[in-house]
Design a protein around this motif. Structure first.
Motif, short mmCIF file in Angstrom:
data_model
loop_
_atom_site.label_atom_id
_atom_site.label_comp_id
_atom_site.label_asym_id
_atom_site.label_seq_id
_atom_site.Cartn_x
_atom_site.Cartn_y
_atom_site.Cartn_z
N ASP A 3 0.86 -1.18 0.00
CA ASP A 3 0.00 0.00 0.00
C ASP A 3 0.89 1.23 0.00
O ASP A 3 1.12 1.88 1.00
CB ASP A 3 -0.90 -0.02 1.23
N ILE A 4 1.46 1.57 -1.19
CA ILE A 4 2.38 2.68 -1.30
C ILE A 4 1.65 3.98 -1.03
O ILE A 4 0.44 4.07 -1.13
CB ILE A 4 3.04 2.70 -2.69
N GLN A 5 2.42 5.03 -0.73
CA GLN A 5 1.83 6.29 -0.30
C GLN A 5 1.34 7.10 -1.49
O GLN A 5 2.02 7.98 -2.01
CB GLN A 5 2.87 7.08 0.51
N MET A 6 0.15 6.79 -1.94
CA MET A 6 -0.55 7.55 -2.97
C MET A 6 -1.95 7.79 -2.46
O MET A 6 -2.52 6.93 -1.79
CB MET A 6 -0.61 6.77 -4.29
N ASP A 7 -2.50 8.97 -2.75
CA ASP A 7 -3.87 9.17 -2.31
C ASP A 7 -4.83 8.44 -3.24
O ASP A 7 -4.46 8.00 -4.34
CB ASP A 7 -4.21 10.65 -2.17
N ASP A 8 -6.07 8.31 -2.80
CA ASP A 8 -7.06 7.52 -3.54
C ASP A 8 -7.27 8.04 -4.95
O ASP A 8 -7.42 7.26 -5.90
CB ASP A 8 -8.39 7.51 -2.79
N ILE A 9 -7.29 9.36 -5.12
CA ILE A 9 -7.56 9.95 -6.42
C ILE A 9 -6.44 9.62 -7.41
O ILE A 9 -6.70 9.32 -8.58
CB ILE A 9 -7.73 11.48 -6.31
N GLU A 10 -5.21 9.66 -6.95
CA GLU A 10 -4.08 9.31 -7.81
C GLU A 10 -4.18 7.86 -8.27
O GLU A 10 -3.93 7.55 -9.45
CB GLU A 10 -2.75 9.51 -7.05
N ILE A 11 -4.53 6.98 -7.35
CA ILE A 11 -4.65 5.57 -7.70
C ILE A 11 -5.77 5.36 -8.72
O ILE A 11 -5.60 4.64 -9.72
CB ILE A 11 -4.91 4.71 -6.44
N VAL A 12 -6.92 5.98 -8.48
CA VAL A 12 -8.05 5.85 -9.39
C VAL A 12 -7.67 6.32 -10.79
O VAL A 12 -8.01 5.67 -11.79
CB VAL A 12 -9.27 6.65 -8.87
N GLN A 13 -6.94 7.44 -10.87
CA GLN A 13 -6.56 7.96 -12.18
C GLN A 13 -5.63 7.00 -12.91
O GLN A 13 -5.75 6.81 -14.13
CB GLN A 13 -5.87 9.32 -12.02
N LYS A 14 -4.71 6.37 -12.19
CA LYS A 14 -3.81 5.40 -12.82
C LYS A 14 -4.60 4.21 -13.37
O LYS A 14 -4.32 3.72 -14.47
CB LYS A 14 -2.76 4.91 -11.82
N ILE A 15 -5.60 3.76 -12.60
CA ILE A 15 -6.42 2.63 -13.06
C ILE A 15 -7.20 3.01 -14.30
O ILE A 15 -7.25 2.26 -15.28
CB ILE A 15 -7.38 2.17 -11.94
N LEU A 16 -7.78 4.20 -14.29
CA LEU A 16 -8.55 4.66 -15.45
C LEU A 16 -7.67 4.87 -16.68
O LEU A 16 -8.14 4.80 -17.81
CB LEU A 16 -9.28 5.97 -15.10
N ASN A 17 -6.38 5.09 -16.44
CA ASN A 17 -5.43 5.24 -17.55
C ASN A 17 -4.92 3.90 -18.06
O ASN A 17 -4.03 3.84 -18.91
CB ASN A 17 -4.24 6.11 -17.13
N GLY A 18 -5.47 2.81 -17.52
CA GLY A 18 -5.12 1.49 -18.03
C GLY A 18 -4.21 0.66 -17.14
O GLY A 18 -3.92 -0.49 -17.46
N GLU A 19 -3.76 1.21 -16.02
CA GLU A 19 -2.87 0.48 -15.13
C GLU A 19 -3.70 -0.24 -14.06
O GLU A 19 -3.70 0.12 -12.89
CB GLU A 19 -1.85 1.43 -14.50
N LYS A 20 -4.42 -1.27 -14.50
CA LYS A 20 -5.37 -1.92 -13.61
C LYS A 20 -4.72 -2.62 -12.43
O LYS A 20 -5.38 -2.91 -11.44
CB LYS A 20 -6.24 -2.91 -14.38
N GLN A 21 -3.41 -2.88 -12.51
CA GLN A 21 -2.73 -3.54 -11.39
C GLN A 21 -2.79 -2.68 -10.12
O GLN A 21 -2.69 -3.20 -9.00
CB GLN A 21 -1.27 -3.84 -11.73
N PHE A 22 -3.00 -1.38 -10.28
CA PHE A 22 -3.08 -0.51 -9.12
C PHE A 22 -4.38 -0.70 -8.34
O PHE A 22 -4.50 -0.19 -7.22
CB PHE A 22 -2.94 0.96 -9.54
N TYR A 23 -5.32 -1.44 -8.90
CA TYR A 23 -6.55 -1.68 -8.16
C TYR A 23 -6.29 -2.54 -6.92
O TYR A 23 -7.07 -2.50 -5.97
CB TYR A 23 -7.61 -2.35 -9.05
N GLU A 24 -5.19 -3.28 -6.95
CA GLU A 24 -4.82 -4.06 -5.76
C GLU A 24 -4.65 -3.15 -4.56
O GLU A 24 -5.00 -3.51 -3.43
CB GLU A 24 -3.52 -4.82 -6.02
N LEU A 25 -4.13 -1.92 -4.77
CA LEU A 25 -3.97 -0.98 -3.67
C LEU A 25 -5.32 -0.59 -3.08
O LEU A 25 -5.47 -0.46 -1.86
CB LEU A 25 -3.23 0.27 -4.15
N ILE A 26 -6.29 -0.40 -3.96
CA ILE A 26 -7.64 -0.05 -3.50
C ILE A 26 -8.21 -1.18 -2.64
O ILE A 26 -8.77 -0.95 -1.57
CB ILE A 26 -8.57 0.22 -4.69
N VAL A 27 -8.07 -2.41 -3.13
CA VAL A 27 -8.64 -3.55 -2.40
C VAL A 27 -7.98 -3.69 -1.04
O VAL A 27 -8.67 -3.86 -0.01
CB VAL A 27 -8.48 -4.85 -3.22
#
Length: 217
Positions: A3-27
């Motif tokens: 769970d690296i230090q990124m805020d939720d909005i940054e993570i969501v934007q990365k996922i929407l840009n196609g980096e779906k592996q970042f959804y693991e951080l959300i989970v």
């Protein structure tokens, strides 16, 4: 992926840009939050995990609709609450005694026993609290869980439950008044309905497998 230090909005934007592996951080970040909501709805451990997985998949599918008008925690909690409500209605779950963590989760029991005296104390406090909370109607219990256990503020809780901030305060005070005084003074809120790391890994693996089976965004 930790769970690296990124805020939720940054993570969501990365996922929407196609980096779906970042959804693991959300989970991983919101596993404990959703788990406590499921248990507050009187779902057993296994049913709670099932509803969590469904909620995470729903959230992934609807990620493009998140407008940042409320916190991401509030947004994803609302999805979980809606899923719990539908499960509750479908299975005609009665709002009776809360399921005992220790009776329905042998792995949690073993983890606690490894901590010897501390584990015994936590189990006793949890049992005492559950005995008291079993007499609290769902509307009071939900406010207590969201405010005192999941750490939401009054405005977030009001938005999530569609009630006024004043009602949140009234219900929170009422829920505390219904708990035994000795429990209120001594129990560890964060130990209640704790979501252990081994379950976190299981949920992460299942959700990531599901969203990789087909394109949901």
């Amino acid at each position: 992926m930790g769970d690296i230090q990124m805020d939720d909005i940054e993570i969501v934007q990365k996922i929407l840009n196609g980096e779906k592996q970042f959804y693991e951080l959300i989970v991983r970040r919101f596993n404990p939050v959703l788990y406590r909501i499921g248990r507050a709805y009187n779902l057993c451990h296994e049913d709670t995990q099932d509803v969590m997985q469904e909620s995470f998949v729903d959230a992934y599918r609807g990620l493009g609709g998140f407008r940042n008008e409320s916190s991401f925690k509030t947004w994803i909690s609302r999805i979980m609450i809606n899923r719990c409500f539908h499960h509750f209605q479908k299975n005609r779950v009665t709002d009776g005694l809360m399921i005992s963590i220790n009776d329905n989760n042998e792995v949690m029991r073993k983890d606690s026993e490894n901590e010897a005296d501390k584990g015994v104390m936590q189990r006793e406090l949890a049992n005492m609290l559950e005995d008291s909370m079993s007499r609290i109607p769902l509307e009071y219990r939900m406010v207590f869980i969201l405010r005192e256990v999941n750490g939401m503020n009054t405005d977030e809780t009001a938005e999530l439950l569609d009630i006024t901030p004043g009602n949140v305060k009234v219900r929170l005070n009422r829920s505390k008044a219904l708990l035994r005084k000795e429990i209120e003074k001594s129990f560890d809120e964060q130990a209640l309905f704790e979501f252990h790391l081994r379950y976190c890994d299981e949920i992460v693996n299942n959700v990531m497998r599901l969203i990789n089976l087909k394109s949901l965004l």
